[in-house]
Design an enzyme around this catalytic site. Structure first.
Site, PDB file in Angstrom:
ATOM      1  N   ARG A   1       6.978  -2.505   4.081  1.00 50.64           N
ATOM      2  CA  ARG A   1       6.728  -3.543   5.094  1.00 50.64           C
ATOM      3  C   ARG A   1       7.557  -3.269   6.349  1.00 50.64           C
ATOM      4  O   ARG A   1       8.098  -4.173   6.960  1.00 50.64           O
ATOM      5  CB  ARG A   1       7.055  -4.939   4.557  1.00 50.64           C
ATOM      6  CG  ARG A   1       6.278  -5.401   3.346  1.00 50.64           C
ATOM      7  CD  ARG A   1       4.790  -5.529   3.628  1.00 50.64           C
ATOM      8  NE  ARG A   1       4.070  -6.136   2.526  1.00 50.64           N
ATOM      9  CZ  ARG A   1       3.717  -5.536   1.402  1.00 50.64           C
ATOM     10  NH1 ARG A   1       4.051  -4.283   1.190  1.00 50.64           N
ATOM     11  NH2 ARG A   1       3.041  -6.167   0.472  1.00 50.64           N
TER      12      ARG A   1
ATOM     13  N   TYR B   1       6.465  -5.034   9.655  1.00 52.45           N
ATOM     14  CA  TYR B   1       6.685  -6.480   9.521  1.00 52.45           C
ATOM     15  C   TYR B   1       8.173  -6.791   9.652  1.00 52.45           C
ATOM     16  O   TYR B   1       8.559  -7.682  10.423  1.00 52.45           O
ATOM     17  CB  TYR B   1       6.146  -6.965   8.173  1.00 52.45           C
ATOM     18  CG  TYR B   1       6.319  -8.450   7.954  1.00 52.45           C
ATOM     19  CD1 TYR B   1       5.479  -9.350   8.592  1.00 52.45           C
ATOM     20  CD2 TYR B   1       7.313  -8.937   7.114  1.00 52.45           C
ATOM     21  CE1 TYR B   1       5.628 -10.721   8.400  1.00 52.45           C
ATOM     22  CE2 TYR B   1       7.469 -10.302   6.917  1.00 52.45           C
ATOM     23  CZ  TYR B   1       6.630 -11.187   7.556  1.00 52.45           C
ATOM     24  OH  TYR B   1       6.782 -12.533   7.370  1.00 52.45           O
TER      25      TYR B   1
ATOM     26  N   THR C   1       1.219 -19.830  -0.844  1.00 53.34           N
ATOM     27  CA  THR C   1       0.095 -20.312  -0.047  1.00 53.34           C
ATOM     28  C   THR C   1      -1.188 -19.726  -0.628  1.00 53.34           C
ATOM     29  O   THR C   1      -1.144 -18.786  -1.420  1.00 53.34           O
ATOM     30  CB  THR C   1       0.231 -19.838   1.417  1.00 53.34           C
ATOM     31  OG1 THR C   1       0.185 -18.404   1.427  1.00 53.34           O
ATOM     32  CG2 THR C   1       1.519 -20.340   2.051  1.00 53.34           C
ATOM     33  N   PRO C   2      -2.339 -20.230  -0.208  1.00 48.70           N
ATOM     34  CA  PRO C   2      -3.595 -19.607  -0.652  1.00 48.70           C
ATOM     35  C   PRO C   2      -3.660 -18.126  -0.284  1.00 48.70           C
ATOM     36  O   PRO C   2      -4.200 -17.321  -1.051  1.00 48.70           O
ATOM     37  CB  PRO C   2      -4.664 -20.422   0.082  1.00 48.70           C
ATOM     38  CG  PRO C   2      -4.031 -21.770   0.249  1.00 48.70           C
ATOM     39  CD  PRO C   2      -2.573 -21.484   0.519  1.00 48.70           C
TER      40      PRO C   2
ATOM     41  N   LYS D   1       9.866  -9.015  12.676  1.00 45.07           N
ATOM     42  CA  LYS D   1      10.556 -10.265  12.363  1.00 45.07           C
ATOM     43  C   LYS D   1      12.046 -10.167  12.696  1.00 45.07           C
ATOM     44  O   LYS D   1      12.682 -11.158  13.052  1.00 45.07           O
ATOM     45  CB  LYS D   1      10.313 -10.667  10.907  1.00 45.07           C
ATOM     46  CG  LYS D   1       8.861 -11.067  10.640  1.00 45.07           C
ATOM     47  CD  LYS D   1       8.397 -12.178  11.584  1.00 45.07           C
ATOM     48  CE  LYS D   1       6.992 -12.652  11.286  1.00 45.07           C
ATOM     49  NZ  LYS D   1       6.615 -13.854  12.038  1.00 45.07           N
TER      50      LYS D   1
ATOM     51  N   ARG E   1      13.232 -12.286  -7.925  1.00 45.16           N
ATOM     52  CA  ARG E   1      14.081 -11.769  -6.853  1.00 45.16           C
ATOM     53  C   ARG E   1      14.939 -12.846  -6.198  1.00 45.16           C
ATOM     54  O   ARG E   1      15.863 -12.529  -5.462  1.00 45.16           O
ATOM     55  CB  ARG E   1      13.215 -11.147  -5.753  1.00 45.16           C
ATOM     56  CG  ARG E   1      12.445  -9.940  -6.180  1.00 45.16           C
ATOM     57  CD  ARG E   1      11.606  -9.459  -5.014  1.00 45.16           C
ATOM     58  NE  ARG E   1      10.693  -8.422  -5.437  1.00 45.16           N
ATOM     59  CZ  ARG E   1       9.549  -8.153  -4.816  1.00 45.16           C
ATOM     60  NH1 ARG E   1       9.186  -8.822  -3.756  1.00 45.16           N
ATOM     61  NH2 ARG E   1       8.775  -7.186  -5.270  1.00 45.16           N
TER      62      ARG E   1
END
Length: 175
Positions: free
Chosen positions: A69, A72, A107-108, A76, A131
């Site tokens: 990631r 990302y 979340t969905p 961030k 974790r």
């Protein structure tokens, strides 16, 4: 305009050598420019009124990293750095700028990701939970309550700060 909540984000999966340049650019445009543009146009109104609260959505991944990631995490982390610099620039106008750093929130989208990316979604979910010190995933309400706190006068002495809403992931068992 009293409150601006910059909540933009897409993931982009892959280590640096795996990510195509157009994917990198798309994630940077959504995650970082998605904070810059709303702020650029709302801040002058807050400056004029000499008040406001800006909440930027970062991620605990900015602090700890996460396998595959990289873009990302980079964006961030940039949002967190931007938050701190914005706070220095706009404190003279009584504008507070803080960041939320959530962990994995159930979340969905996350549920769909677990079903589509793993042979055993329940096992993957348990791995993610393990974790964190809480051994649970957060809820959208957990993040909403933190944002409401930062938007309110109850946080009037909190400036340029990261607020972790991560079940202890940053300080947890990521190893």
């Amino acid at each position: 305009m009293d409150v601006l909540f910059n909540n933009a984000g897409i993931a982009g999966v892959g280590a640096v050598h795996e990510i195509e340049e157009d994917t990198w650019d798309k994630v940077v445009n959504v995650n970082l420019k998605g904070v810059y543009l709303p702020s650029k146009y709302v801040i002058p109104h807050m400056m004029e009124r000499r008040q406001g609260s800006i909440i930027n959505m970062s991620s605990c991944v900015a602090e700890i990293g996460l396998q595959r990631r990289s873009v990302y995490a980079a964006t961030k982390g940039a949002v967190l750095a931007l938050t701190k610099s914005m706070q220095v620039d706009y404190a003279p106008y009584q504008i507070r700028v803080n960041a939320l750093l959530p962990g994995t929130i159930l979340t969905p989208f996350v549920e769909g990701y677990l079903r589509s990316a793993y042979d055993n979604p329940d096992e993957a979910l348990n791995t993610i939970k393990s974790r964190q010190l809480s051994e649970q995933l957060g809820t959208p309400e957990d993040v909403a309550n933190a944002a409401l706190f930062l938007a309110s006068d109850d946080s009037k002495f909190i400036l340029g700060s990261p607020l972790y809403v991560d079940g202890g992931a940053v300080f947890g068992k990521m190893a």
